[in-house]
Design an enzyme around this catalytic site. Sequence first.
Site, PDB file in Angstrom:
ATOM      1  N   ARG A  66       0.803  -1.224   0.000  1.00 14.83           N
ATOM      2  CA  ARG A  66       0.000   0.000   0.000  1.00 14.83           C
ATOM      3  C   ARG A  66       0.840   1.282   0.000  1.00 14.83           C
ATOM      4  NH1 ARG A  66      -2.710  -3.993   1.599  1.00 14.83           N
ATOM      5  NH2 ARG A  66      -0.727  -4.558   2.498  1.00 14.83           N
ATOM      6  N   THR A  67       1.746   1.391   0.954  1.00 16.63           N
ATOM      7  CA  THR A  67       2.447   2.667   1.132  1.00 16.63           C
ATOM      8  C   THR A  67       3.305   2.987  -0.085  1.00 16.63           C
ATOM      9  OG1 THR A  67       2.523   2.066   3.467  1.00 16.63           O
ATOM     10  CG2 THR A  67       3.783   3.996   2.808  1.00 16.63           C
ATOM     11  N   ARG A 118      10.991   4.093   3.898  1.00 21.91           N
ATOM     12  CA  ARG A 118      10.582   3.085   4.892  1.00 21.91           C
ATOM     13  C   ARG A 118      11.835   2.347   5.335  1.00 21.91           C
ATOM     14  NH1 ARG A 118       5.645  -1.149   4.732  1.00 21.91           N
ATOM     15  NH2 ARG A 118       4.596   0.797   5.234  1.00 21.91           N
ATOM     16  N   HIS A 146       4.308   5.575  11.813  1.00 19.40           N
ATOM     17  CA  HIS A 146       3.873   5.496  10.415  1.00 19.40           C
ATOM     18  C   HIS A 146       2.859   6.641  10.235  1.00 19.40           C
ATOM     19  CE1 HIS A 146       2.953   4.011   6.549  1.00 19.40           C
ATOM     20  NE2 HIS A 146       2.690   2.744   6.805  1.00 19.40           N
TER      21      HIS A 146
HETATM   22  N1   CP Z   1      -0.495  -0.327   5.914  1.00 15.70           N
HETATM   23  C1   CP Z   1       0.722  -0.460   5.333  1.00 15.70           C
HETATM   24  O1   CP Z   1       1.683   0.226   5.697  1.00 15.70           O
HETATM   25  O2   CP Z   1       0.775  -1.382   4.343  1.00 15.70           O
HETATM   26  P1   CP Z   1       2.076  -1.748   3.505  1.00 15.70           P
HETATM   27  O3   CP Z   1       3.052  -2.385   4.465  1.00 15.70           O
HETATM   28  O4   CP Z   1       1.599  -2.695   2.441  1.00 15.70           O
HETATM   29  O5   CP Z   1       2.637  -0.485   2.948  1.00 15.70           O
END
Ligand code: CP
Length: 316
Positions: A66-67, A118, A146
């Site tokens: 997602r991120t 990240r 986050h």
């Molecule tokens: N919610 C979230 O951070 O998902 P990802 O780890 O897929 O980015």
Amino acid sequence: MARVEQTIAHRHVLASQQFDPRLIQRLFVRAEELQLTLDDPRKHQKLGNLLAGRLMFTIFYEPSTRTRISFAAAGQHLGMQVIATENAREFSSAAKGETIEDTIRVLCQYRPDVIVLRHHETGAAERAAKVSTVPILNAGDGTGQHPTQALLDLYTIQQEAGRLDNLKVVIGGDLAHGRTARSLVYLLAKFPSNEIIFTSPESLKMNRDIIRYLKRRGMSYSETADYRTALKDADVVYWTRIQKERFEGAGTIEPFVIGAGELKLMKKDAVLLHPLPRVDEITTEVDNDPRSAYFRQAGNGMFIRMALIEWTLGLL
Ligand code: CP
């Protein structure tokens, strides 16, 4: 002019605490505006001019769906070019021992406008920001924070529950290792009369720094291992997975599961959120219940990140 540019260069997104309610509302208004524009076939092409010629680096040392993708999509919808390093822990020079500080110093030489980072170490985004000449957007740092996720979580609460105050919010799952829960708490504490009920297995309780923060702010909170009882009065339920990649022995812990039986306990107008990915702590049988908002929540992430990119560049 130089002073203004200096200020804007330091519009990092590092932690939820940095956002006050006025800025949060500005971001939410802009996110909604961007969503309406993108969904309007007569207008959406104009978006691509807004940040044409700007460059985003997305540097991910930990896995993400997602991120990473929503930041890249956010940038591209606004006309930015995106250069991505995924699995940077293995495929960047971190594998040869390069520090995050040196990596960021070097990346800044290539003239990006923003860097989305990240990292597996708590505090890495802050360390990066100290040496960066462009805004750093923390896309998750270890078990730290986050903040962009927390903003999209809060935006979803506003959209689904219709308010950000006077809410009873149950936050459950792996609270010891979940950075999204930590970041969301800081934001909920900025709005009046919210109450938080933490529910988790005993070994996965929320860390005491957050509890001390809530005490200092005089915010109502409680902790319980009886999650089914906690669900009954909740306006918002924020569920998280056990972060098995962050500690040994995760496989021996019984997850708190929300399925059809648990949903029956919840209020008819409750909102069920999850930052995703989910594993088995929310069963797929509840996905079509109107209270299950986690896929809409993930969709909101791109619009919040578009607004945040504009803010870091001094355009909001
Ligand atoms: N919610 C979230 O951070 O998902 P990802 O780890 O897929 O980015």
